[in-house]
Design a protein around this motif. Structure first.
Motif, PDB file in Angstrom:
ATOM      1  N   GLY A 295       0.599  -1.114  -0.351  1.00  9.63           N
ATOM      2  CA  GLY A 295       0.001   0.067   0.024  1.00  9.63           C
ATOM      3  C   GLY A 295       0.787   1.628  -0.183  1.00  9.63           C
ATOM      4  O   GLY A 295       0.408   2.414   0.108  1.00  9.63           O
ATOM      5  N   THR A 296       2.399   1.083  -0.217  1.00 12.14           N
ATOM      6  CA  THR A 296       3.189   2.399  -0.472  1.00 12.14           C
ATOM      7  C   THR A 296       3.217   2.423  -1.584  1.00 12.14           C
ATOM      8  O   THR A 296       3.725   1.712  -2.369  1.00 12.14           O
ATOM      9  N   LEU A 297       4.241   3.859  -2.227  1.00 14.22           N
ATOM     10  CA  LEU A 297       4.612   4.186  -3.444  1.00 14.22           C
ATOM     11  C   LEU A 297       6.259   4.601  -3.383  1.00 14.22           C
ATOM     12  O   LEU A 297       7.094   4.056  -4.775  1.00 14.22           O
ATOM     13  N   GLY A 298       6.614   3.513  -1.685  1.00 11.62           N
ATOM     14  CA  GLY A 298       8.327   3.617  -1.486  1.00 11.62           C
ATOM     15  C   GLY A 298       8.605   5.078  -2.343  1.00 11.62           C
ATOM     16  O   GLY A 298       8.258   6.322  -1.650  1.00 11.62           O
ATOM     17  N   MET A 299       9.783   4.985  -3.033  1.00 12.13           N
ATOM     18  CA  MET A 299      10.762   5.750  -3.924  1.00 12.13           C
ATOM     19  C   MET A 299       9.821   6.404  -5.404  1.00 12.13           C
ATOM     20  O   MET A 299      10.421   7.052  -5.459  1.00 12.13           O
ATOM     21  N   ALA A 300       8.490   6.273  -5.927  1.00 10.31           N
ATOM     22  CA  ALA A 300       8.502   6.169  -6.748  1.00 10.31           C
ATOM     23  C   ALA A 300       8.001   7.050  -7.031  1.00 10.31           C
ATOM     24  O   ALA A 300       7.621   8.084  -5.714  1.00 10.31           O
ATOM     25  N   LYS A 301       8.096   8.136  -7.825  1.00 11.08           N
ATOM     26  CA  LYS A 301       7.668   9.735  -8.480  1.00 11.08           C
ATOM     27  C   LYS A 301       6.509   9.958  -8.350  1.00 11.08           C
ATOM     28  O   LYS A 301       6.366   9.116  -9.813  1.00 11.08           O
ATOM     29  N   THR A 302       6.011  10.467  -8.220  1.00 13.42           N
ATOM     30  CA  THR A 302       3.993  11.245  -8.276  1.00 13.42           C
ATOM     31  C   THR A 302       4.479  12.412  -8.714  1.00 13.42           C
ATOM     32  O   THR A 302       3.958  13.061  -9.762  1.00 13.42           O
TER      33      THR A 302
END
Length: 185
Positions: free
Chosen positions: A8-15
């Protein structure tokens, strides 16, 4: 990508990712040079966690704002990481009065090199709010406004009973001989 999303997390992915290596010149009162707002993606699962690590605003170029109450860089929403590389003098210039070079809300501001900002009457270099931080570094505030006014290097605004720690070396450069003096923090 899906491989960066787990539990459920985006981690280090950039939005959000904005990189300026050029020259930005913006005319007009209340204008903004770079604006970055990171929020949870509409329709995302309730457990999706978007943090300031998911947004990046990077300025390695020159920003000049010609209007009054203009802002060079705005970072808000759930926050971003703002990185700054410059020459150490007048990397962002606000030519009007009451301007803010960098406004950071819920964000980390990282000075990757010596960085310079130039303000006029009642101008502020870096305004940090609501848990924002500024890394260790060297900041030059150059004041070029009226000699009857002043400028401020860093303005911290937090919630009651919040401790804000400054780690930045601030060099004040008064080019006009302000009669009321400049403010570091």
């Amino acid at each position: 990508t899906d491989k960066n999303i787990s539990a459920g997390t985006l981690g280090m992915a950039k939005t959000l990712e904005i990189l300026n290596k050029g020259t930005i010149t913006v005319n007009g009162d209340t204008s903004v040079g770079i604006y970055g707002k990171t929020d949870k993606i509409t329709g995302a699962h309730a457990s999706t966690n978007v943090t300031r690590a998911n947004g990046l605003i990077s300025n390695e170029g020159k920003i000049t704002m010609t209007g009054n109450k203009a802002v060079g860089i705005v970072s808000n929403g759930l926050g971003n990481t703002v990185t700054l590389k410059g020459t150490g003098s007048s990397d962002i210039v606000i030519q009007g009065i009451e301007g803010i070079e960098i406004y950071a809300e819920n964000s980390d501001v990282n000075l990757l090199t010596n960085y310079g900002i130039e303000v006029k009457d009642k101008g502020t270099g870096i305004f940090v709010k609501d848990g924002s931080t500024i890394s260790v570094g060297n900041l030059e505030l150059k004041y070029s406004g009226s000699n009857t006014q002043r400028g401020t290097g860093i303005f911290y605004q937090g919630k009651a009973a919040t401790t804000m720690t400054n780690k930045v070396n601030i060099r004040l450069v008064d080019t006009v001989g302000s009669k009321i003096g400049l403010i570091g923090i």
